[in-house]
Scaffold this motif. Structure first.
Motif, short mmCIF file in Angstrom:
data_model
loop_
_atom_site.label_atom_id
_atom_site.label_comp_id
_atom_site.label_asym_id
_atom_site.label_seq_id
_atom_site.Cartn_x
_atom_site.Cartn_y
_atom_site.Cartn_z
N THR A 133 1.89 -1.43 -4.00
CA THR A 133 1.82 -0.78 -2.70
C THR A 133 3.19 -0.17 -2.39
O THR A 133 4.16 -0.90 -2.20
CB THR A 133 1.44 -1.77 -1.59
OG1 THR A 133 0.20 -2.37 -1.93
CG2 THR A 133 1.33 -1.07 -0.26
N PRO A 134 3.28 1.15 -2.38
CA PRO A 134 4.57 1.78 -2.09
C PRO A 134 4.94 1.67 -0.61
O PRO A 134 4.06 1.53 0.25
CB PRO A 134 4.34 3.24 -2.48
CG PRO A 134 2.88 3.45 -2.28
CD PRO A 134 2.22 2.13 -2.63
N GLU A 179 6.46 3.47 2.78
CA GLU A 179 6.35 4.84 3.31
C GLU A 179 7.40 5.03 4.39
O GLU A 179 7.66 4.14 5.19
CB GLU A 179 4.97 5.10 3.90
CG GLU A 179 4.81 6.52 4.40
CD GLU A 179 3.40 6.85 4.84
OE1 GLU A 179 3.20 7.96 5.36
OE2 GLU A 179 2.50 6.02 4.67
N LEU A 194 6.45 8.40 0.00
CA LEU A 194 6.12 7.09 -0.55
C LEU A 194 7.14 6.76 -1.62
O LEU A 194 7.60 7.64 -2.34
CB LEU A 194 4.71 7.11 -1.16
CG LEU A 194 3.57 7.51 -0.24
CD1 LEU A 194 2.26 7.57 -1.02
CD2 LEU A 194 3.46 6.54 0.92
N SER A 195 7.48 5.46 -1.75
CA SER A 195 8.42 5.08 -2.81
C SER A 195 8.16 3.64 -3.24
O SER A 195 7.72 2.80 -2.45
CB SER A 195 9.87 5.26 -2.37
OG SER A 195 10.17 4.45 -1.27
N HIS A 233 3.07 16.08 -5.99
CA HIS A 233 1.62 16.02 -6.20
C HIS A 233 0.99 17.41 -6.27
O HIS A 233 1.56 18.40 -5.82
CB HIS A 233 0.95 15.19 -5.10
CG HIS A 233 0.99 15.81 -3.74
ND1 HIS A 233 0.04 16.71 -3.32
CD2 HIS A 233 1.86 15.68 -2.72
CE1 HIS A 233 0.32 17.09 -2.09
NE2 HIS A 233 1.43 16.48 -1.70
N TRP A 292 -0.46 8.42 -4.11
CA TRP A 292 0.04 7.45 -5.08
C TRP A 292 -1.01 7.19 -6.16
O TRP A 292 -1.69 6.17 -6.16
CB TRP A 292 0.41 6.14 -4.38
CG TRP A 292 1.31 5.29 -5.21
CD1 TRP A 292 0.92 4.25 -6.01
CD2 TRP A 292 2.72 5.40 -5.36
NE1 TRP A 292 2.01 3.72 -6.64
CE2 TRP A 292 3.13 4.40 -6.25
CE3 TRP A 292 3.68 6.25 -4.83
CZ2 TRP A 292 4.46 4.22 -6.62
CZ3 TRP A 292 4.99 6.08 -5.19
CH2 TRP A 292 5.38 5.07 -6.07
N LEU A 326 1.74 6.70 -11.03
CA LEU A 326 2.99 6.35 -10.38
C LEU A 326 3.27 4.85 -10.44
O LEU A 326 4.43 4.43 -10.48
CB LEU A 326 3.02 6.87 -8.94
CG LEU A 326 2.93 8.39 -8.81
CD1 LEU A 326 3.14 8.81 -7.36
CD2 LEU A 326 3.90 9.11 -9.72
N ASP A 327 2.21 4.03 -10.48
CA ASP A 327 2.42 2.59 -10.69
C ASP A 327 3.11 2.35 -12.03
O ASP A 327 4.04 1.55 -12.13
CB ASP A 327 1.09 1.83 -10.68
CG ASP A 327 0.55 1.61 -9.29
OD1 ASP A 327 1.35 1.57 -8.33
OD2 ASP A 327 -0.68 1.47 -9.15
N ALA A 387 7.57 9.87 -3.89
CA ALA A 387 6.42 10.78 -3.90
C ALA A 387 6.26 11.40 -2.51
O ALA A 387 5.53 10.87 -1.67
CB ALA A 387 5.16 10.04 -4.33
#
Length: 121
Positions: A2-3, A5, A20-21, A32, A40, A44-45, A55
């Motif tokens: 879970t990024p 935000e 998101l990071s 994107h 996400w 990206l995971d 992101a």
């Protein structure tokens, strides 16, 4: 994964980027495509296992605002340069898919010192 935000305001609040990071390691900024506006994707995971992935949502998508204040692709490129500065990223790996690939390529072309590596999908 879970990024986290956050929202980054630029140009006196005229532009607001939702970003998101997640992860740790050298920074990687992912841009994107129009087809993947969820923010996400599973890719990206995997990247976050090795990099700190940022992101941002393009203006007008996913809570980012201010697309109407941008004049053209060059202005969008300038805005992303400002965003990287606000995130404290002097240099990062840049990657993107479809429209995001065009954004990453423009950023690397106009600001080559920002791009440690460039990956276009």
């Amino acid at each position: 994964m879970t990024p986290s935000e956050r929202t980054v305001e630029l140009r006196d609040g005229a532009l607001r980027f939702a970003v998101l990071s997640a992860g740790r390691g050298r920074p990687l900024v992912w841009f994107h495509s129009f087809h993947d506006r969820g923010g996400w994707p599973p890719l990206l995971d995997r990247l976050a296992e090795r990099y700190t992935v940022y992101a941002p949502f393009h203006p007008g998508v996913g809570g980012s605002e201010g697309v109407e204040t941008l004049d053209d692709v060059v202005d969008l490129t300038l805005a992303y340069d400002e965003l990287l500065g606000a995130l404290g990223l002097a240099q990062a790996h840049l990657g993107g898919h479809f429209f995001g690939g065009m954004v990453a390529a423009e950023l690397a072309a106009v600001f080559p010192a920002r791009a440690a590596r460039l990956v276009l999908v």
